[in-house]
Write an enzyme that holds these catalytic residues in place. Structure first.
Site, PDB file in Angstrom:
ATOM      1  N   GLU A   1      -8.911  -1.742  30.864  1.00  0.00           N
ATOM      2  CA  GLU A   1      -8.486  -0.629  30.011  1.00  0.00           C
ATOM      3  C   GLU A   1      -7.954   0.529  30.840  1.00  0.00           C
ATOM      4  O   GLU A   1      -7.052   1.252  30.396  1.00  0.00           O
ATOM      5  CB  GLU A   1      -9.654  -0.167  29.138  1.00  0.00           C
ATOM      6  CG  GLU A   1     -10.202  -1.239  28.215  1.00  0.00           C
ATOM      7  CD  GLU A   1      -9.152  -1.844  27.316  1.00  0.00           C
ATOM      8  OE1 GLU A   1      -8.191  -1.138  26.942  1.00  0.00           O
ATOM      9  OE2 GLU A   1      -9.271  -3.041  26.984  1.00  0.00           O
TER      10      GLU A   1
ATOM     11  N   GLY B   1       0.774  -1.234   0.000  1.00  0.00           N
ATOM     12  CA  GLY B   1       0.000   0.000   0.000  1.00  0.00           C
ATOM     13  C   GLY B   1       0.800   1.275   0.000  1.00  0.00           C
ATOM     14  O   GLY B   1       0.226   2.359   0.164  1.00  0.00           O
TER      15      GLY B   1
END
Length: 653
Positions: A460, A241
């Site tokens: 988290e 890419g």
């Protein structure tokens, strides 16, 4: 050929084999016509043999013997007779009959032609008395139905034959009636829409290095007169890419020369020698149109190391590779044919392919830096109406590590977001949501129970809090406990600048942050869950690289120890001899475990000392589910990290 020559286009080049295809169809239709004629004559002869003609005398004999079952009128005076019992040829003989019917053959039917008006005058009464029915049928209908019945299997076989030849033509070339090797490369001529270096955003260093190739293609005599030789092959190496194929087309457009494009996998076929023949035809065609460029995309499909991998080599691929090596060595200095190839796996290429004299110039096409990302975003947002709050500099600063294809996908996803919400312009929020979708995955609308939400929130919160506490950890961009992709929650970290050389302290801090989720679970719930699976995989891989590849172990010292990493089918590990002893292998395992355990102990200590902030952050996540960087730093009273100035970044790679 001049720069402005647009007399040929790719479609015209692909339509060249059309006359050959029409010739094949003509032969096919001719064969069908011959079969049709043969079937008609065969049927008529068969009918004549099965139903001989008799005269009225013999007919009268059979009528008196009550052997006439029915009559079928096929034409005005022609009738087909059905006998009740079969009669021999001797019974059908009549005086003056020139056809001698065999006496031993039996017949079920026969034809008779009644003289005009004789049927109604002499026979009608007898037919009525003996109850003999008379049917009326056209002979042409019978022939048609019999013909279709006999022709149906032939049509089916022809259809199967045509389907198989079409499949062969698509897979192996022009078809089985012609040579199936064929030059499968697509040829492009420079036209009004040809790409140039101006159409390729960023990649300044790559353009500078390839400009020498362009100058040689424009004026090869200037180099050959002084004795200089241009590289015969240019290998573009870089992650997927990053624009390797686009850069190759820009070279051809900038130089204004023919451009032959083909993928490495198109050389490989079932039969050994087909790929080599295609290589020969491609290079012969290129020499006739020199100066020109041959572009081979994904060359690792055909240029992989010979004799490597599980089960040895592959004869067809190796012969194709040998032919490519031979053709590149056979170039003369004045032919001006340059081979440009692209790959993202240069480590598996055959050494003979990348040696000087073949692909003797390797150009690295890396992911763009901030200036390059800004230029790429400008290209991909030309046709997208942007809102007043969109700053492409901010978008480029927040997309570190994105390739050109990633940035194109980001702009497209943002436009889709705006269209989905019925907006006429793309806002900064659309770009933020599109980036989260690309990096974190699609949001999953699934409900977790309260216990799972609490575990995910503390998990988290442990990642985010350690990222704020450790000075060399990457800043936190956002924290969410909304399921995205395959994760129940995500803590997203983005560096504030490009980093190409990582220090030991930075890597250790990264390991500590990755272990923060598991440490927070143990500290709060006194147990572990499966939510840290991906974290542990990343930690183990990173620790192994630090010990074995980067020499960051105190016991082992500055030494690189190669461990089993490559896939056996690439031929990089099967049967490879180890360069260290079993004792060293035990030391490696001990050092990896020691590094991870120390990082985990450090994570537990930091979280235990900041337990109040951990509780505060977890409760805020349970309430809001998602926190941005501004909200996070404000909640925990940490200073926001400052972005580097424009003068700190170097040129675009």
């Amino acid at each position: 050929m001049s720069d402005g020559d647009t007399s040929k286009d790719p479609q015209q080049q692909q339509d060249q084999p059309a006359p050959q295809r029409w010739t094949q169809r003509a032969w096919l239709w001719f064969a069908v016509l011959m079969i049709f004629v043969w079937l008609v004559f065969a049927y008529l002869q068969n009918q004549a043999a099965l139903a001989p003609e008799i005269d009225t005398v013999r007919f009268g004999v059979q009528l008196q013997a009550d052997n006439i079952k029915s009559l079928t009128q096929e034409e005005e005076r022609l009738y087909l007779i059905d006998f009740r019992t079969k009669v021999t040829g001797a019974e059908l003989k009549s005086e003056g009959d020139l056809r001698q019917l065999p006496d031993d053959k039996l017949y079920e039917k026969a034809h008779i032609v009644f003289p005009e008006r004789e049927l109604s005058a002499n026979w009608s009464k007898q037919f009525s008395e003996k109850n003999i029915p008379i049917y009326y049928q056209k002979f042409s209908n019978q022939v048609l139905w019999m013909f279709l019945f006999n022709l149906l299997p032939i049509i089916l076989l022809i259809g199967i034959f045509w389907y198989m030849t079409t499949r062969v033509r698509r897979q192996m070339g022009p078809g089985i009636f012609g040579k199936f090797t064929g030059n499968r490369a697509k040829r492009y001529e420079r036209g009004p829409q040809a790409e140039t270096f101006e159409d390729v955003a960023g990649l300044k260093n790559v353009k500078t290095e390839l400009m020498e190739v362009v100058e040689f293609l424009k004026d090869p005599e200037r180099f050959t007169q002084i004795g200089a030789k241009i590289p015969k092959g240019v290998l573009l190496v870089g992650p997927p890419g990053t624009g390797k194929t686009l850069m190759a087309r820009a070279i051809a457009g900038e130089a204004g020369v023919p451009f032959f494009s083909i993928s490495g996998s198109e050389f490989i076929e079932l039969f050994v020698g087909v790929g080599a023949a295609r290589v020969r035809e491609l290079f012969d065609e290129a020499k006739k149109n020199s100066p020109c460029i041959i572009f081979i995309d994904e060359i690792d499909a055909v240029g992989r190391s010979r004799g490597a991998g599980l089960g040895g080599g592959h004869d067809e691929r190796e012969q194709t590779l040998n032919q490519i090596l031979s053709e590149m060595d056979g170039f003369e200095a004045n032919q001006a044919v340059i081979v440009v190839a692209a790959t993202n796996r240069p480590d598996v290429l055959d050494p003979a392919l990348v040696r000087p004299g073949r692909f003797d110039r390797q150009v690295t096409v890396e992911r763009p830096q901030r200036d390059g990302r800004r230029a790429i975003l400008e290209v991909h947002t030309r046709k997208i109406p942007l809102g007043a709050d969109v700053d492409l500099d901010d978008v480029a600063r927040g997309t570190i590590g994105f390739s050109g294809a990633d940035l194109q996908n980001l702009a497209n996803e943002a436009a889709l977001m705006a269209a989905r919400h019925g907006q006429t312009e793309v806002s900064a929020e659309d770009f933020a949501q599109a980036k989260d979708k690309i990096l974190l995955g699609t949001r999953r609308d699934e409900a977790m129970n309260e216990r799972e939400r609490r575990i995910t929130a503390y998990h988290e919160a442990g990642h985010a809090l350690l990222a704020l506490l450790l000075p060399q950890a990457d800043p936190v961009h956002s924290v969410t406990i909304i399921p995205r992709g395959r994760a129940l929650g995500v803590t997203q970290q983005l560096p504030i600048e490009e980093i190409y050389n990582y220090s030991k302290t930075y890597l250790i801090h990264r390991v500590i942050v990755l272990l923060g989720g598991r440490a927070a679970e143990e500290l709060t719930f006194k147990e572990f869950t499966t939510g840290a699976e991906n974290d542990l995989q990343q930690v183990t891989d990173l620790a192994e690289r630090m010990v074995c590849r980067w020499g960051m172990s105190e016991k082992l010292g500055p030494i690189s120890l190669r461990r089993a990493e490559e896939h056996v089918f690439l031929g990089r590990e099967l049967g490879e001899q180890k360069h260290f002893s079993e004792h060293t292998s035990m030391l490696i395992d001990d050092e990896i475990r020691h590094l991870i355990e120390n990082a985990y102990t450090r994570a537990m200590e930091l979280l235990e000392s900041e337990s109040d902030r951990l509780e505060l952050l977890a409760k805020e996540l349970l309430e809001k589910e998602t926190l941005t960087d501004v909200e996070l730093y404000k909640l925990l009273d940490f200073p926001m990290p400052e972005a580097p100035g424009d003068d700190e970044e170097q040129g675009v790679a």
